[in-house]
Design an enzyme around this catalytic site. Structure first.
Site, PDB file in Angstrom:
ATOM      1  N   CYS A 154      31.744 -24.043 -25.797  1.00 48.91           N
ATOM      2  CA  CYS A 154      32.849 -24.364 -24.848  1.00 48.91           C
ATOM      3  C   CYS A 154      34.182 -24.538 -25.538  1.00 48.91           C
ATOM      4  CB  CYS A 154      32.611 -25.985 -24.031  1.00 48.91           C
ATOM      5  SG  CYS A 154      31.285 -26.327 -23.212  1.00 48.91           S
TER       6      CYS A 154
ATOM      7  N   HIS B  50      39.687 -27.885 -21.513  1.00 51.06           N
ATOM      8  CA  HIS B  50      38.240 -27.278 -20.902  1.00 51.06           C
ATOM      9  C   HIS B  50      37.855 -28.150 -19.900  1.00 51.06           C
ATOM     10  CE1 HIS B  50      33.997 -26.537 -20.987  1.00 51.06           C
ATOM     11  NE2 HIS B  50      33.832 -27.756 -21.595  1.00 51.06           N
TER      12      HIS B  50
ATOM     13  N   ASN C 222      31.891 -27.110 -15.083  1.00 49.65           N
ATOM     14  CA  ASN C 222      31.988 -26.466 -16.433  1.00 49.65           C
ATOM     15  C   ASN C 222      31.605 -25.223 -16.832  1.00 49.65           C
ATOM     16  OD1 ASN C 222      31.848 -26.263 -19.248  1.00 49.65           O
ATOM     17  ND2 ASN C 222      30.940 -28.233 -19.912  1.00 49.65           N
TER      18      ASN C 222
HETATM   19  N1  ACO Z   1      22.409 -37.726 -10.251  1.00 49.73           N
HETATM   20  C1  ACO Z   1      22.078 -39.062 -10.334  1.00 49.73           C
HETATM   21  N2  ACO Z   1      21.948 -39.886 -11.210  1.00 49.73           N
HETATM   22  C2  ACO Z   1      21.961 -39.210 -12.493  1.00 49.73           C
HETATM   23  C3  ACO Z   1      22.410 -37.985 -12.675  1.00 49.73           C
HETATM   24  C4  ACO Z   1      22.709 -37.138 -11.273  1.00 49.73           C
HETATM   25  N3  ACO Z   1      23.066 -35.976 -11.475  1.00 49.73           N
HETATM   26  N4  ACO Z   1      22.383 -37.498 -14.086  1.00 49.73           N
HETATM   27  C5  ACO Z   1      22.087 -38.881 -14.706  1.00 49.73           C
HETATM   28  N5  ACO Z   1      21.936 -39.954 -13.561  1.00 49.73           N
HETATM   29  C6  ACO Z   1      21.549 -40.862 -14.062  1.00 49.73           C
HETATM   30  C7  ACO Z   1      20.572 -41.317 -15.270  1.00 49.73           C
HETATM   31  O1  ACO Z   1      19.466 -41.189 -14.999  1.00 49.73           O
HETATM   32  C8  ACO Z   1      20.912 -42.642 -15.518  1.00 49.73           C
HETATM   33  O2  ACO Z   1      19.964 -43.583 -14.847  1.00 49.73           O
HETATM   34  P1  ACO Z   1      19.228 -44.716 -15.306  1.00 49.73           P
HETATM   35  O3  ACO Z   1      20.400 -46.058 -15.513  1.00 49.73           O
HETATM   36  O4  ACO Z   1      18.414 -45.335 -14.407  1.00 49.73           O
HETATM   37  O5  ACO Z   1      18.603 -44.369 -16.771  1.00 49.73           O
HETATM   38  C9  ACO Z   1      22.264 -42.950 -14.971  1.00 49.73           C
HETATM   39  O6  ACO Z   1      22.628 -41.781 -14.131  1.00 49.73           O
HETATM   40  C10 ACO Z   1      23.322 -42.947 -16.180  1.00 49.73           C
HETATM   41  O7  ACO Z   1      23.154 -41.847 -17.124  1.00 49.73           O
HETATM   42  P2  ACO Z   1      24.277 -41.593 -18.142  1.00 49.73           P
HETATM   43  O8  ACO Z   1      23.803 -40.376 -18.649  1.00 49.73           O
HETATM   44  O9  ACO Z   1      24.598 -42.894 -19.067  1.00 49.73           O
HETATM   45  O10 ACO Z   1      25.517 -41.508 -17.004  1.00 49.73           O
HETATM   46  P3  ACO Z   1      27.183 -41.213 -17.607  1.00 49.73           P
HETATM   47  O11 ACO Z   1      27.903 -42.122 -16.771  1.00 49.73           O
HETATM   48  O12 ACO Z   1      27.249 -40.927 -19.090  1.00 49.73           O
HETATM   49  O13 ACO Z   1      27.290 -39.572 -16.896  1.00 49.73           O
HETATM   50  C11 ACO Z   1      27.469 -37.422 -17.514  1.00 49.73           C
HETATM   51  C12 ACO Z   1      26.631 -38.576 -17.406  1.00 49.73           C
HETATM   52  C13 ACO Z   1      28.375 -37.135 -16.211  1.00 49.73           C
HETATM   53  C14 ACO Z   1      26.691 -36.379 -17.757  1.00 49.73           C
HETATM   54  C15 ACO Z   1      28.319 -37.989 -18.665  1.00 49.73           C
HETATM   55  O14 ACO Z   1      27.820 -38.484 -19.609  1.00 49.73           O
HETATM   56  C16 ACO Z   1      29.147 -36.725 -19.246  1.00 49.73           C
HETATM   57  O15 ACO Z   1      30.087 -35.795 -18.481  1.00 49.73           O
HETATM   58  N6  ACO Z   1      29.274 -36.468 -20.370  1.00 49.73           N
HETATM   59  C17 ACO Z   1      30.014 -35.290 -21.003  1.00 49.73           C
HETATM   60  C18 ACO Z   1      29.136 -34.158 -20.976  1.00 49.73           C
HETATM   61  C19 ACO Z   1      29.612 -32.753 -20.814  1.00 49.73           C
HETATM   62  O16 ACO Z   1      30.889 -32.602 -20.327  1.00 49.73           O
HETATM   63  N7  ACO Z   1      29.160 -31.867 -21.713  1.00 49.73           N
HETATM   64  C20 ACO Z   1      29.692 -30.464 -21.509  1.00 49.73           C
HETATM   65  C21 ACO Z   1      29.637 -29.852 -22.777  1.00 49.73           C
HETATM   66  S1  ACO Z   1      30.739 -30.940 -23.884  1.00 49.73           S
HETATM   67  C22 ACO Z   1      31.973 -30.960 -23.259  1.00 49.73           C
HETATM   68  O17 ACO Z   1      32.398 -29.916 -22.758  1.00 49.73           O
HETATM   69  C23 ACO Z   1      33.058 -32.041 -23.377  1.00 49.73           C
END
Ligand code: ACO
Length: 325
Positions: free
Chosen positions: A115, A252, A282
């Site tokens: 990214c 980004h 993304n």
């Molecule tokens: N739909 C429904 N529920 C979901 C989904 C989904 N698509 N994805 C995860 N969950 C659930 C998980 O299973 C978990 O359930 P549980 O509590 O029963 O185990 C719950 O949601 C919480 O999961 P987390 O991973 O802790 O959720 P979080 O609030 O952190 O959100 C997310 C997840 C959106 C991926 C977030 O962590 C994020 O955006 N992180 C950055 C990742 C990113 O952008 N990466 C790209 C490259 S790096 C960059 O560009 C910066």
């Protein structure tokens, strides 16, 4: 003091026409539009058709950037493509784009910083342009991230989309002050100890396969705001500008909460943030030039304005760039 600056003279973006909504994804993976919008701000993403390679997306964006710059492919002497999803393991996608454009023999290669690739690529291109080795450079971010998805993993497959963006960089004389047009400062970073937070589980020298994207999303999230903010402050300091003087922040587009978190931490007015995450999701290395192209096309970003770009991605890699358009 007279200096040569690398100036962005044209910007272009391309999104494949097929739009996939959150509701479309909810038909085959356990998720919902409400969850995705609340946690990420994403409402839809574009997906390349099976017969579209990443070089096709890059070609379209590059053609639009050249047109905006008033340049032709015949003038291009440097092409850098930042991509994680190349057409082939080799040759570099940049050489395929060169052929498709009909650009003459010159310099062409790819950069892999996930990214962060576009910010890394800009800094590399600046080295060629500002030192007189290129007169008309194309810097392209292009991705078909949907090809790397595990469509059974709801934690990743809802986050990514396909697209391409490009800028034309040309040398211009400057005074060596922050009033100059052109690239004014960078900060680039990498921390290979964080590989397991975000990676693809395949490759030519390991599995012999392309692999699928794996991510510990919440861990990546924790690093994002802190890392990106530090790089922004370093880039601003290196450029000799105050963050308050920035006209537009072009981050980004990973997650709306990360965009807002970074803006708040570095003291940037949220009204100055160019956000396309809702519509593009993304698109990895393509997301900054796509957002840049959107901001120029809708008239918000204007020549002479001070722009701040930033990204973080797999590696981990991250970085920021200050430029005056
Ligand atoms: N739909 C429904 N529920 C979901 C989904 C989904 N698509 N994805 C995860 N969950 C659930 C998980 O299973 C978990 O359930 P549980 O509590 O029963 O185990 C719950 O949601 C919480 O999961 P987390 O991973 O802790 O959720 P979080 O609030 O952190 O959100 C997310 C997840 C959106 C991926 C977030 O962590 C994020 O955006 N992180 C950055 C990742 C990113 O952008 N990466 C790209 C490259 S790096 C960059 O560009 C910066």
């Amino acid at each position: 003091m007279s200096v040569v600056r690398s100036v962005v003279t044209g910007v272009g973006g391309y999104l494949p026409p097929n739009i996939v909504t959150n509701d479309d994804l909810a038909k085959f993976v356990d998720t919902s539009d409400a969850w995705i919008v609340e946690r990420t701000g994403i409402r839809q993403r574009h997906q390349a058709s099976p017969d579209q390679a990443v070089s096709d997306l890059a070609f379209e964006a590059a053609s639009r950037a050249l047109e905006a710059a008033g340049r032709t492919a015949a003038e291009v002497d440097l092409i850098i493509v930042a991509t994680t999803t190349p057409d082939l393991t080799f040759p570099a996608t940049a050489t395929i784009v060169q052929r498709k454009l009909g650009a003459p023999i010159g310099i062409a290669f790819d950069i892999q910083a996930v990214c962060s690739g576009f910010v890394y690529a800009l800094s590399v291109a600046d080295g060629f342009v500002a030192r007189g080795h290129a007169k008309c450079a194309l810097v392209i971010g292009a991705e078909t991230m949907t090809r790397l998805m595990d469509w059974t993993d709801r934690g990743t497959c809802v986050l990514f989309g396909d697209g391409a963006g490009a800028v034309v960089l040309e040398p211009r004389a400057g005074e060596g002050t922050t009033a100059d047009r052109g690239l004014l400062g960078f900060a680039l970073r990498a921390d290979g100890t964080k590989k397991d937070l975000l990676y693809v589980d395949g490759g030519p020298s390991t599995t012999g396969t392309v692999g699928k994207l794996r991510m510990q999303g919440n861990q990546v999230f924790k690093h994002a705001v802190i890392n990106i903010s530090e790089a922004i402050e370093a880039a601003a300091k290196g450029a000799g500008i105050a963050i308050a003087d920035v006209d537009w922040f072009i981050p980004h587009q990973a997650n709306q909460r990360i965009l807002q978190g970074v803006a708040n931490r570095v003291g940037l007015d949220e009204a100055k943030v160019i956000s396309t995450v809702a519509l593009h999701a993304n698109t990895s290395a393509a997301s900054i030039p796509l957002a840049f192209a959107q901001g120029v096309a809708d008239g918000r970003i204007k020549p002479g304005q001070l722009l701040l770009l930033e990204a973080m991605g797999g590696g981990l890699t991250w970085g920021a760039c200050v430029l005056r358009l």
